[in-house]
Design an enzyme around this catalytic site. Structure first.
Site, PDB file in Angstrom:
ATOM      1  N   ALA A 101       0.799  -1.120  -0.430  1.00  0.00           N
ATOM      2  CA  ALA A 101       0.060  -0.093  -0.119  1.00  0.00           C
ATOM      3  C   ALA A 101       0.865   1.464   0.078  1.00  0.00           C
ATOM      4  CB  ALA A 101      -1.116   0.297   1.256  1.00  0.00           C
ATOM      5  N   GLU A 107       1.135   5.520   0.080  1.00  0.00           N
ATOM      6  CA  GLU A 107      -0.356   6.533   1.354  1.00  0.00           C
ATOM      7  C   GLU A 107      -0.377   8.310  -0.226  1.00  0.00           C
ATOM      8  OE1 GLU A 107       3.072   5.843   1.551  1.00  0.00           O
ATOM      9  OE2 GLU A 107       4.173   7.918   2.537  1.00  0.00           O
ATOM     10  N   GLU A 130      -0.966   3.763   6.790  1.00  0.00           N
ATOM     11  CA  GLU A 130      -1.022   4.945   5.552  1.00  0.00           C
ATOM     12  C   GLU A 130      -1.439   6.128   5.846  1.00  0.00           C
ATOM     13  OE1 GLU A 130       0.745   4.373   2.898  1.00  0.00           O
ATOM     14  OE2 GLU A 130       0.736   1.978   3.150  1.00  0.00           O
TER      15      GLU A 130
HETATM   16 ZN   LIG Z   1       5.225   3.534   4.803  1.00  0.00          ZN
END
Ligand SMILES: [Zn+2]
Length: 886
Positions: free
Chosen positions: A303, A305, A339
């Site tokens: 993932a 951010e 995130e």
């Molecule tokens: Zn990170």
């Protein structure tokens, strides 16, 4: 960024103390920040605003674009140097501003190695404000870097969606730019897209216009001032659900038909945002916060951010009711918590350069753990702190380690910096410092830091300055010791002297290293919390190498009570025996800490290796689920290190199974109504570990349930699906493997399909492992799933996987993202126990890696050499103990 599952799934090896020779790291004369390079581009110009117009051609995987960059020239210069990679320019012109006459570039020089474009205009450019107008085309990739395509099946139809991934240095593949975190600017993005698709970026859509040809022009609102690596664009057949928190619209976006699987992510995001608005003292500053789920995977990350538009692979955001486990729920929550923490720590305040990457990642990791423990107390997440620390120390006690803050010069080095030291040591050090100054003082320091540096860039000392001011404690000196020096302190505990009911103990600081090289240990100021079992604790800072402390009572002495300290604790045999005798009376976190220290110090030769097994033998069957999960992981790691020693392995397995089987019998195969969440994780871990060790009862039960899976809905409930399939795949014969392949082919969910192809790489049978490797070279599994299949094979057959990947290097490189390239191949070899692999790795590095991009090769070599040493020196010690005790 959250690292990929593969890169952190080294649990068993870590617990074993992925044994490595210690670093010959050069000790800095004094732990002071060095002068650091903070840019690669000349500092004579800086952008203030990018107006980007993008037209993707998804079918042909190309795009055309134009950008108008507002910039200030601060020193007279003959050229403007920007980052650009794989872009073709059709025009470039410079003006003194909007409406002013533009002058076309007289030369555009592209440097593929430096990833730069240099523009000249036939004159010296004087200081002042300008606009640079560029028109160009670029490529859409098949792996997660730059602008990339992910293909998948939806409702029986082939679909293609587009996304971007710009960290750490990939924005330059889409926008010619000052592509370094220091150069913050505002972004106004517009895109021309097919009608019926959804376009997503950091900011909400400001206007949509239907064009004469039926396409749509989507204009997004202008972003706040931010770094290039945080820009995002996504395009596809998506659906979106929203909620609100404190005036912010929170969204989750998925491929059509899976939105209902994102409800937990949406709810979690809302709870986390509420918590952070309070913690940071500054409200989340954008009007919306989306989280975009995407099919497929990356070897580098799970993932990312992007400000206001978090990107998450489906396995870390969706909960498919057919497959989702407790572990998956935890994964979705912690990923969102990580995130969203970056929206402040990283996005609002950004490290000036990659040297301080840990300010982003160490902090977000710590915040993720803190927040998960607070908002899901039923998960007992605070116990994970020991696990995190072990992950860090396993790397940090090796010759290949580096300081948390390190000098980064190249893009490859920046990519390699996303590692255990940056994430897990960063988190562990913050936890220690927070415990040292107190949670309120720490939060006040963080709030002051965020307020002071919002929309700006920082170095680590900017944080220490604010925390020290808030805490009135000398935290900077300790922080420097732990972030500017590599390595793990070792605290030796002398036998306590009991007088007048009080215990006096002498603590001596050395260094925990996994090799035998004689050298002077580094020096740290170490915050220590110590006490007697069941008694009060005392705090001190061990400085200058030695400290004497007095405890208010006599008894078994425990050092690092609560396990917030980043150091190993070595007791005398008498002190260790006293603690072992009171083991059942220790809090779970201290049981885990004592077990972890005994495992690591036993494997490195600092104490007898069987000390760990003695603790395991004394652990009550009813101990906390996390304690047994850790034990199962470590025993599975030891089992693996017996590879090729069948007789000795049989004796060890018999000991290990005799400890673990009663625990599985206690928790059972079927979840009890209302059982604690960690029990579900323990059950899965026990089945996997006992399956690994060939436990006949577990193998038979897994096979029985697998055979009944279609006829009896209770045979393979969702919570047992993954552990049972894991046992079946690991022990598969050709017919079973073919059946698993047929199921993978028939699967329609992209997320489940990816998991099933991974299973095909999990077989212990080398012939089946080879079939999985052959399959990974085809397009069958999906462009981003092949590398994961190869990594799965490497877990069981590191030598086979590495040799095969190197023999098919060019094909394999097409299957991994650019950011993972210098890490993927050495990662395959890391579990090898063959001394000959060291030479192979060096040959590979000489032929294919730049001299400054060999960090992961060094880690793999150090891991292999340590494993060889453990097999030679420690396993015989364990064999002798087993012969006498069991
Ligand atoms: Zn990170």
């Amino acid at each position: 960024m959250q690292r990929s599952l593969m890169s952190i799934a080294v649990t068993a090896a870590l617990a074993l103390g992925a044994v490595l020779p210690h670093a010959v790291h050069a000790a800095p004369a004094a732990a002071k920040p060095a002068a650091r390079q903070t840019t690669q581009l000349p500092r004579n110009a800086a952008p203030t605003h990018y107006a980007v117009s993008l037209t993707p051609d998804a079918a042909n995987r190309t795009f055309s674009a134009s950008v108008v960059i507002s910039l200030d020239i601060t020193q007279a210069t003959d050229s403007l140097v920007l980052h650009a990679a794989d872009l073709k320019f059709s025009s470039a012109a410079l003006s003194a501003g909007a409406g002013q006459p533009a002058q076309a570039a007289t030369a555009i020089d592209l440097d593929a190695d430096q990833q730069t474009a240099t523009f000249r205009f036939g004159r010296t450019l004087q200081p002042g404000s300008y606009q640079l107008q560029l028109a160009y085309t670029g490529l859409i990739g098949t792996q997660a870097a730059g602008l990339f395509a992910l293909d998948y099946q939806n409702g029986g139809a082939a679909k293609r969606a587009l996304y971007t991934q710009f960290e750490n240095s990939e924005a330059r593949r889409v926008i010619p730019s000052w592509d370094e975190p220091f150069y913050k600017a505002t972004f106004a993005l517009e895109a021309t897209i097919p009608a019926g698709q959804m376009a997503v970026s950091n900011m909400p859509v400001a206007a949509t216009t239907r064009l004469a040809d039926g396409r749509e022009l989507v204009r997004f609102a202008t972003s706040p001032k931010m770094s290039t690596y945080l820009l995002f664009f996504g395009l596809g057949e998506f659906e979106r659900a929203t909620t609100t928190e404190g005036g912010t619209e929170i969204g989750v976006i998925t491929q059509n038909g899976t939105l209902n699987q994102a409800q937990f992510a949406l709810d979690s995001s809302r709870a986390v945002l509420r918590e952070y608005n309070d913690y940071f003292g500054i409200k989340y500053p954008l009007p919306k916060l989306d989280n975009i789920g995407a099919p497929g995977q990356s070897q580098f990350f799970s993932a990312m951010e992007n400000w206001g538009a978090i990107f998450t692979f489906e396995y870390a955001i969706l909960l498919d009711p057919r497959t989702a486990t407790q572990e998956d729920r935890e994964g979705v929550f912690v990923t969102a918590a990580h995130e969203i923490a970056h929206q402040w720590f990283g996005n609002l305040v950004t490290m000036a350069w990659w040297d301080d990457l840990w300010l982003n990642e160490g902090f977000a990791s710590w915040m993720e753990s803190r927040t998960t423990a607070r908002l899901h107390p039923e998960w007992d997440w605070h116990l994970r702190a020991v696990h995190t620390r072990e992950g860090a120390m396993a790397s940090d006690a090796l010759a290949s380690t580096h300081p948390v803050i390190q000098r980064i010069a190249t893009v490859e080095q920046a990519s390699q910096a996303f590692d255990n030291i940056t994430y897990q040591k960063g988190e562990a050090v913050i936890r220690m410092l927070e415990e040292y100054v107190g949670a309120d003082a720490w939060r006040n320091g963080v709030r002051a830091y965020i307020a002071r540096h919002a929309y700006g860039n920082t170095v680590s000392d900017d944080l220490w300055r604010q925390v020290e001011k808030a805490a009135h404690k000398p935290v900077t000196a300790i922080a420097h010791d732990f972030t500017l020096q590599p390595g793990v302190p070792l605290i030796r505990v002398a036998d306590a002297v009991c007088r007048n009911g009080k215990a006096t103990i002498v603590l001596t600081q050395g260094e925990f290293a996994k090799d035998d090289a004689p050298r002077k240990p580094l020096s740290w100021r170490v915050p220590v919390i110590a006490g007697t079992v069941g008694g009060a604790t005392v705090r001190t800072v061990v400085a200058g190498g030695k400290t004497t402390i007095t405890l208010p009572e006599c008894g078994a002495v425990l050092v690092n009570a609560g396990q917030s300290g980043y150091y190993r604790t070595l007791y005398t045999p008498k002190g260790f025996a006293a603690l072992a005798g009171r083991f059942a009376d220790l809090p779970a976190i201290d049981q885990m800490g004592l077990l972890a220290d005994a495992a690591a110090l036993g494997m490195s030769g600092h104490m007898p290796a069987p000390g760990y097994l003695e603790l395991v033998a004394g652990t009550p069957v009813a101990a906390a689920p996390q304690v047994w999960e850790d034990i199962a992981g470590t025993l599975a790691g030891l089992h693996a290190s017996y590879e090729g020693k069948p007789e000795q392995r049989a004796a060890f397995d018999s000991f290990a199974r005799a400890r673990l089987a009663p625990v599985l019998a206690r928790v059972g195969w079927t979840a009890a109504p209302g059982e604690a969440a960690p029990v579900a994780n323990l059950r899965a871990t026990l089945i996997a570990a006992l399956g690994d060790m060939g436990d006949p009862g577990v193998l038979a039960e897994a096979r029985r349930r697998y055979a009944l899976r279609h006829s009896d809905q209770d045979a393979m409930p969702v919570a047992l699906r993954r552990p049972i399939l894991g046992v079946i795949a690991a022990n598969a014969d050709a017919a079973t493997w073919d059946a698993l392949l047929a199921e993978a082919r028939a699967e329609t969910s992209a997320m489940v399909k990816a998991e099933q192809y991974g299973l095909l790489g999990s077989s212990r049978d080398p012939a089946l492992a080879r079939r999985a490797l052959d399959l990974a070279l085809t397009d069958e599994a999906g462009a981003t799933n092949s590398a994961s299949m190869i990594s799965h094979v490497a877990n069981q057959h590191p030598d086979l996987a590495f040799d095969y990947a190197v023999a098919h290097r060019e094909q394999v490189e097409q299957k991994i993202d650019a950011t993972s390239r210098s890490r993927f191949f050495p990662g395959l070899a890391r579990r090898s126990a063959d001394p000959g692999m060291v030479a192979k790795l060096n040959t590979y590095a000489d032929q294919h890696l730049a001299a400054d991009a060999r960090g992961d090769v060094k880690i793999a070599i150090a891991s292999i050499e340590y494993r060889v040493k453990v097999r030679k020196e420690r396993l015989p010690e364990i064999d002798a103990w087993l012969a006498h005790h069991h």
